[in-house]
Enzyme design. Structure first.
Site, PDB file in Angstrom:
ATOM      1  CG  ASP A 100     -46.328  17.909 -62.628  1.00  0.00           C
ATOM      2  OD1 ASP A 100     -46.035  18.513 -61.584  1.00  0.00           O
ATOM      3  OD2 ASP A 100     -46.014  16.723 -62.841  1.00  0.00           O
ATOM      4  CG  HIS A 104     -26.421  14.509 -28.110  1.00  0.00           C
ATOM      5  ND1 HIS A 104     -25.637  14.610 -29.229  1.00  0.00           N
ATOM      6  CD2 HIS A 104     -25.735  13.720 -27.235  1.00  0.00           C
ATOM      7  CE1 HIS A 104     -24.510  13.924 -29.037  1.00  0.00           C
ATOM      8  NE2 HIS A 104     -24.555  13.382 -27.834  1.00  0.00           N
TER       9      HIS A 104
END
Ligand code: NAD
Length: 481
Positions: free
Chosen positions: A329, A462
Site C-alpha cells: 500500500d 456440471h
C-alpha cells in the site's frame, strides 16, 4: 517478543523488511527461502501489548471482515431464508460478543501461523519502530522503552509499512460513536441505526455485515455515481441487489460534520438539494486509506515521496535509493490490495536473489467481499469503448445455472469481454456468490492469453457456478448479451 538490543550491536543482514503485513511477510519468507539472511521489523501491537505479525490485513481488516461477514450471513439465513428449505428455526439469538470472539480466535490462529512461518524460516523478528537512515542503514527503536536504539545494517531494504485509514477532520474519530474501520469490526452491542461515510470498498463491506445483522444502515457517498472501479454494468447490478437487501445508499451526499449528541451522533451532509442531517447511534468513517510513510526515513535519506506520501518506485518496486525497495500500500504501483502486496513481496525477493522475476499488474484480480461478492480482472467495457477497441461481450446470469437454483443464490452475472477480431479475453467481471473464487479461472485464462473460444472448449463440471463462465464465453462469439 524480546528485542536483541542487548545481544548484538549493529547486526548485519542481507535483507531487512520493514513491516510485517501481507507484503512484508511474503517478502521476508521468500527471501529466507532463497537463502538470504533476513530480518523483519514491525511495530504492530495487539491488545495485550505484544507484537503481532500480519499488519492491518490480519489484525484489523480483511480477515476480520470475512469472519464477521460469514457469521452475519448465517444469522441472516437463519432469520429470513431458512423456512423455504422446510426448516423452522425458533429462538435465533444474536450473541455479538461470541461472534467477535470467534473472529478474534481466527485472527489469533493466523497470527500464530505467521509467527511459526518466521521461526521455520529463521527470520529474525524485531519489535519496534524502524527508520531509514540511508540505503544501507536502519535506526531501530525497540518497543520496549528501556531497550537501547540499535543501528541495523542491511544490504537490501524493503519498505512495506502499509496504510492506515484517512482521518476526516469533520468527523473526528473517538471510537465510541464515531468509529474508524478497525473499531467498526469490534462493535460489541448492536446499534439500531448506523451511518457509514464513504461507499467505497470498505464502506460497502462493513455495510454488508451490519445490515445483515439487522442494523438500519445508511451509506453516505460524496460522489454522484456508485462504485466507479468495476465495470459499470456490475456496479448497477450491485446497487440493485444491495438496495433490495435494504441498504440505504445516498449518493451525492458529502458529509460536512458529525456531531456527538446525547442520543448518539448527528451527521450533516450536503446534496444538490441543500443541507441534510441524519441521526444515528454510530458512524463509521470509511473514506479511504493513506500510506504509512510519515517518519519512515530521515530527511537526509532523501527518500522520494509524492505529495500524498506515496513512496516513488519504478516498475520493479525500486525506490530512488539504491538497494531500497517499496511494496504494498506504500506505493501507487497498483491498487491497495493484499494480494498485490504479496506478489510484489515475492517479486522483490526474487530480484534481490538475482533470479528472473516478473509481475503482471494487468492480471491482478480485484475483489469486494460483500454478499454477493464482486470480482473482476482486466479491462471494463467502458474503458475499452473509450479507446475504440472493437469488442464482443458475453453475459450469463447465475440464475440460469442449475447450481445457483439449487443453492438459492441466484443473484448476479458473469460478463466476458473479448477482442472482436482476435477473440482474446480482455476482461472478466463477476457479481455473485463465490465470485472471488470464480475469478481465478479468468485470471489464469488471461495469463495464458486465452480466447473466449478456449473457455468454451474447456470442460466445466456440471452443475457448478463455473459453468456461468463457460456459458458467458459461448455468448461472446454469438454477440448475445
Ligand atoms: P475508497 O477510496 O475505495 O472509498 C472511499 C469513499 O469515500 C470514496 O468513494 C469517496 O468519494 C468517499 N468520501 C470521501 N470523503 C467523503 C465525505 N466527506 N462524505 C461522503 N463520502 C466521502 O476507500 P476505502 O473503501 O476506505 O478503501 C481504501 C483502500 O483499501 C482502497 O484502495 C480499497 O481498494 C482497499 N481495500 C480493498 C479491500 C478488498 O480488496 N476487498 C478491502 C479493504 C480495503
Amino acid at each position: 517478543m524480546k528485542t536483541n538490543a542487548t545481544q548484538a550491536a549493529n547486526p548485519v543482514f542481507d535483507v531487512v523488511v520493514i513491516g510485517a503485513g501481507p507484503a512484508g511477510l511474503a517478502c521476508a519468507v521468500r527471501c529466507a527461502q532463497l537463502g538470504l539472511s533476513t530480518a523483519c521489523i514491525d511495530n504492530w501491537r495487539d491488545k495485550k501489548g505484544h507484537n503481532s505479525l500480519g499488519g492491518a490485513y490480519l489484525n484489523a481488516g480483511c480477515v476480520a471482515t470475512l469472519a464477521m461477514l460469514e457469521s452475519a450471513k448465517i444469522y441472516h439465513t437463519l432469520k429470513h431464508d431458512i423456512q423455504q428449505h422446510g426448516i423452522h428455526a425458533e429462538g435465533i439469538v444474536l450473541d455479538l460478543p461470541q461472534m467477535l470472539k470467534r473472529k478474534d480466535n481466527i485472527i489469533a490462529a493466523l497470527q500464530t501461523d505467521a509467527a511459526d512461518l518466521f521461526t521455520q524460516h529463521h527470520i529474525k523478528r524485531f519489535f519496534g519502530k524502524a527508520k531509514l537512515i540511508n540505503e544501507g542503514l536502519i535506526e531501530f527503536s525497540p518497543a520496549e522503552k528501556a531497550a537501547a536504539t540499535l543501528i541495523i545494517t542491511a544490504r537490501h531494504i524493503v519498505l512495506a509499512t502499509g496504510s492506515s485509514p484517512f482521518q476526516l477532520p469533520c468527523a473526528p474519530i473517538d471510537n465510541e460513536v464515531i468509529l474508524d474501520s478497525v473499531a467498526a469490526l469490534n462493535i460489541d452491542s448492536l446499534p439500531k441505526r448506523l451511518a457509514i461515510i464513504g461507499a467505497g470498498v470498505i464502506g460497502l463491506e462493513l455495510a454488508g455485515i451490519w445490515n445483515r445483522l439487522g442494523v438500519k444502515t445508511t451509506l453516505l457517498e460524496a460522489q454522484d455515481t456508485f462504485l466507479n472501479l468495476p465495470d459499470q454494468q456490475i456496479s448497477r447490478e450491485a446497487y440493485r441487489i444491495y438496495n433490495k437487501q435494504g441498504l440505504d445508499m445516498r449518493l451525492g451526499a458529502r458529509v460536512v460534520a458529525a456531531r456527538k449528541t446525547r442520543q448518539g451522533v448527528t451527521v450533516d451532509y450536503q446534496t444538490n438539494e441543500g443541507s441534510q442531517s441524519l441521526h444515528v447511534d454510530k458512524v463509521i468513517v470509511a473514506t479511504g486509506r493513506k500510506p504509512n510513510s510519515e517518519d519512515l526515513a530521515t530527511a537526509e535519506a532523501n527518500l522520494l515521496l509524492d505529495e500524498n506520501g506515496y513512496v516513488h518506485v519504478d516498475e520493479n518496486c525500486r525506490t530512488t535509493l539504491p538497494g531500497v525497495y517499496a511494496i504494498g500500500d506504500l506505493t501507487l504501483l497498483g491498487p491497495m490490495l493484499a494480494h498485490k502486496g504479496m506478489e510484489e513481496g515475492v517479486f522483490v525477493a526474487e530480484q534481490i536473489a538475482g533470479l528472473h522475476a516478473a509481475i503482471n499488474f494487468d492480471r491482478l484480480p480485484s475483489v469486494i467481499f460483500t454478499d454477493p461478492e464482486i470480482a473482476w480482472v482486466g479491462q471494463t467495457e467502458q474503458a475499452l469503448r473509450a479507446v475504440g477497441e472493437p469488442i464482443h461481450i458475453g453475459i450469463y446470469y447465475l440464475r440460469d445455472t442449475a447450481k445457483a437454483q439449487t443453492t438459492g443464490k441466484t443473484e448476479g452475472l458473469v460478463k466476458i469481454i473479448a477482442h472482436a477480431e482476435t477473440d482474446t479475453i480482455l476482461g472478466v467481471h463477476i457479481i455473485g456468490t463465490h465470485a472471488a473464487e470464480l475469478i481465478a479461472e479468468a485470471v489464469l485464462a488471461m495469463e495464458f492469453s486465452a480466447s473466449s473460444e478456449d473457455l468454451v472448449r474447456t470442460i466445466h463440471a456440471h452443475p457448478t457456478l463455473s459453468e456461468a463462465l463457460h456459458d458467458a464465453a459461448l455468448k461472446v462469439k454469438a454477440g448475445i448479451k
